[in-house]
Write an enzyme that holds these catalytic residues in place. Structure first.
Site, PDB file in Angstrom:
ATOM      1  N   ARG A 138      52.546 -62.950   2.935  1.00  0.00           N
ATOM      2  CA  ARG A 138      52.897 -61.782   2.137  1.00  0.00           C
ATOM      3  C   ARG A 138      51.682 -60.891   1.902  1.00  0.00           C
ATOM      4  O   ARG A 138      51.801 -59.863   1.243  1.00  0.00           O
ATOM      5  CB  ARG A 138      53.444 -62.249   0.784  1.00  0.00           C
ATOM      6  CG  ARG A 138      54.943 -62.022   0.608  1.00  0.00           C
ATOM      7  CD  ARG A 138      55.284 -62.503  -0.782  1.00  0.00           C
ATOM      8  NE  ARG A 138      56.544 -62.091  -1.284  1.00  0.00           N
ATOM      9  CZ  ARG A 138      57.630 -62.860  -1.300  1.00  0.00           C
ATOM     10  NH1 ARG A 138      57.629 -64.026  -0.730  1.00  0.00           N
ATOM     11  NH2 ARG A 138      58.731 -62.427  -1.869  1.00  0.00           N
TER      12      ARG A 138
ATOM     13  N   ARG B 263      72.900 -60.685  -6.757  1.00  0.00           N
ATOM     14  CA  ARG B 263      72.400 -61.936  -6.179  1.00  0.00           C
ATOM     15  C   ARG B 263      72.554 -63.099  -7.169  1.00  0.00           C
ATOM     16  O   ARG B 263      72.277 -62.963  -8.346  1.00  0.00           O
ATOM     17  CB  ARG B 263      70.925 -61.753  -5.800  1.00  0.00           C
ATOM     18  CG  ARG B 263      70.404 -62.903  -4.985  1.00  0.00           C
ATOM     19  CD  ARG B 263      69.336 -62.434  -4.083  1.00  0.00           C
ATOM     20  NE  ARG B 263      68.035 -62.443  -4.737  1.00  0.00           N
ATOM     21  CZ  ARG B 263      66.900 -62.448  -4.049  1.00  0.00           C
ATOM     22  NH1 ARG B 263      66.921 -62.431  -2.729  1.00  0.00           N
ATOM     23  NH2 ARG B 263      65.747 -62.441  -4.678  1.00  0.00           N
TER      24      ARG B 263
HETATM   25  P1  AMP Z   1      60.886 -65.022  -2.929  1.00  0.00           P
HETATM   26  O1  AMP Z   1      61.814 -66.142  -3.245  1.00  0.00           O
HETATM   27  O2  AMP Z   1      60.396 -65.059  -1.508  1.00  0.00           O
HETATM   28  O3  AMP Z   1      61.418 -63.675  -3.328  1.00  0.00           O
HETATM   29  O4  AMP Z   1      59.578 -65.267  -3.818  1.00  0.00           O
HETATM   30  C1  AMP Z   1      59.650 -65.234  -5.237  1.00  0.00           C
HETATM   31  C2  AMP Z   1      58.259 -65.056  -5.836  1.00  0.00           C
HETATM   32  O5  AMP Z   1      57.426 -66.152  -5.431  1.00  0.00           O
HETATM   33  C3  AMP Z   1      57.501 -63.829  -5.387  1.00  0.00           C
HETATM   34  O6  AMP Z   1      57.856 -62.672  -6.110  1.00  0.00           O
HETATM   35  C4  AMP Z   1      56.050 -64.259  -5.639  1.00  0.00           C
HETATM   36  O7  AMP Z   1      55.739 -64.197  -7.020  1.00  0.00           O
HETATM   37  C5  AMP Z   1      56.083 -65.728  -5.233  1.00  0.00           C
HETATM   38  N1  AMP Z   1      55.756 -65.897  -3.799  1.00  0.00           N
HETATM   39  C6  AMP Z   1      56.580 -66.357  -2.807  1.00  0.00           C
HETATM   40  N2  AMP Z   1      55.954 -66.363  -1.617  1.00  0.00           N
HETATM   41  C7  AMP Z   1      54.701 -65.879  -1.845  1.00  0.00           C
HETATM   42  C8  AMP Z   1      53.578 -65.608  -1.027  1.00  0.00           C
HETATM   43  N3  AMP Z   1      53.608 -65.841   0.292  1.00  0.00           N
HETATM   44  N4  AMP Z   1      52.464 -65.108  -1.622  1.00  0.00           N
HETATM   45  C9  AMP Z   1      52.400 -64.886  -2.939  1.00  0.00           C
HETATM   46  N5  AMP Z   1      53.430 -65.092  -3.771  1.00  0.00           N
HETATM   47  C10 AMP Z   1      54.570 -65.589  -3.248  1.00  0.00           C
END
Ligand code: AMP
Length: 212
Positions: free
Chosen positions: A91, A126
């Site tokens: 990310r 969602r």
């Molecule tokens: P997601 O389920 O992919 O939308 O991730 C939810 C939250 O987890 C994000 O908004 C970040 O706070 C954290 N997160 C997930 N993947 C990453 C990553 N690769 N780098 C940093 N934070 C992450």
């Protein structure tokens, strides 16, 4: 079937998780979501989970070293030998560089693109199962068990799907995550798919991009 080591890029709510699940079933490889791993850690109250919670709640990114550690550990597992799908990692450009430095050979990078206005309306519908992590959408991917998950648990909304937090997550996406597209485009690896209103239309475009 050839080995697929895929990175799915795209804004929060673009449909990465849903497509990751579908590709996972088709290619019989694990879908790895750093967000899901972090949410599990928060639920089970581990030290990492406790530290990550404030970032997630604010719609901010968890520090690079934490997620890089998560991915290093996860990719070392036996089930990743024949391929995997990364949903939500990398990310940031430093995360992409760290993946490369680990010697992980990615075969495809696919970005699912959806305009911000659509993301904001989509996120409102969602739903997620707090027990098994399955995801649904009231309109686009309803649970066969209505307001419950097929596993029996009542579906909830992710706290970070609150509209204000979504706006912060989108801002972070454009500022910090989108530059990754350039990183992979420069290597001639980037493919782009326009996320469609109907899930199955996006699935068809994703399948064509992976097969083409
Ligand atoms: P997601 O389920 O992919 O939308 O991730 C939810 C939250 O987890 C994000 O908004 C970040 O706070 C954290 N997160 C997930 N993947 C990453 C990553 N690769 N780098 C940093 N934070 C992450």
């Amino acid at each position: 079937m050839r080995s697929l080591k895929l990175i799915l890029l795209g804004a929060p709510g673009a449909g990465k998780g849903t497509q990751a699940e579908i590709i996972s079933g088709k290619y019989n490889i694990p879908a790895i979501s750093t967000g899901a791993i972090i949410r599990e850690a928060i639920q089970s109250g581990t030290e990492m989970g406790k530290n990550a919670k404030s970032y997630i709640d604010a719609g901010a990114l968890v520090p690079d070293e934490v997620v890089i550690g998560i991915i290093r550990e996860r990719l070392a597992k036996e089930d990743c030998v024949n391929g995997f799908i990364l949903d939500g990692f990398p990310r940031t450009v430093p995360q992409a560089e760290a993946l490369e430095a680990m010697g992980v050979e990615i075969t495809e990078v696919l970005s699912i693109e959806v305009p911000d206005e659509k993301i904001l309306t989509r996120m409102a519908g969602r739903r997620v199962c707090p027990k098994c992590g399955a995801t649904f959408h009231t309109e686009f991917k309803p649970s066969p068990a209505g307001e419950n998950c097929p596993c029996g648990e009542k579906l909830t909304r992710r706290s970070d799907d609150d509209p204000e937090v979504v706006a912060a997550r989108l801002e972070t996406y454009h500022a910090v995550t989108e530059p990754i597209k350039e990183f992979y485009a420069g290597k001639g690896m980037l493919k782009i798919v326009e996320g469609q209103d109907k899930l199955e239309d996006t699935t068809a475009l994703v399948a064509a991009a992976l097969e083409g």
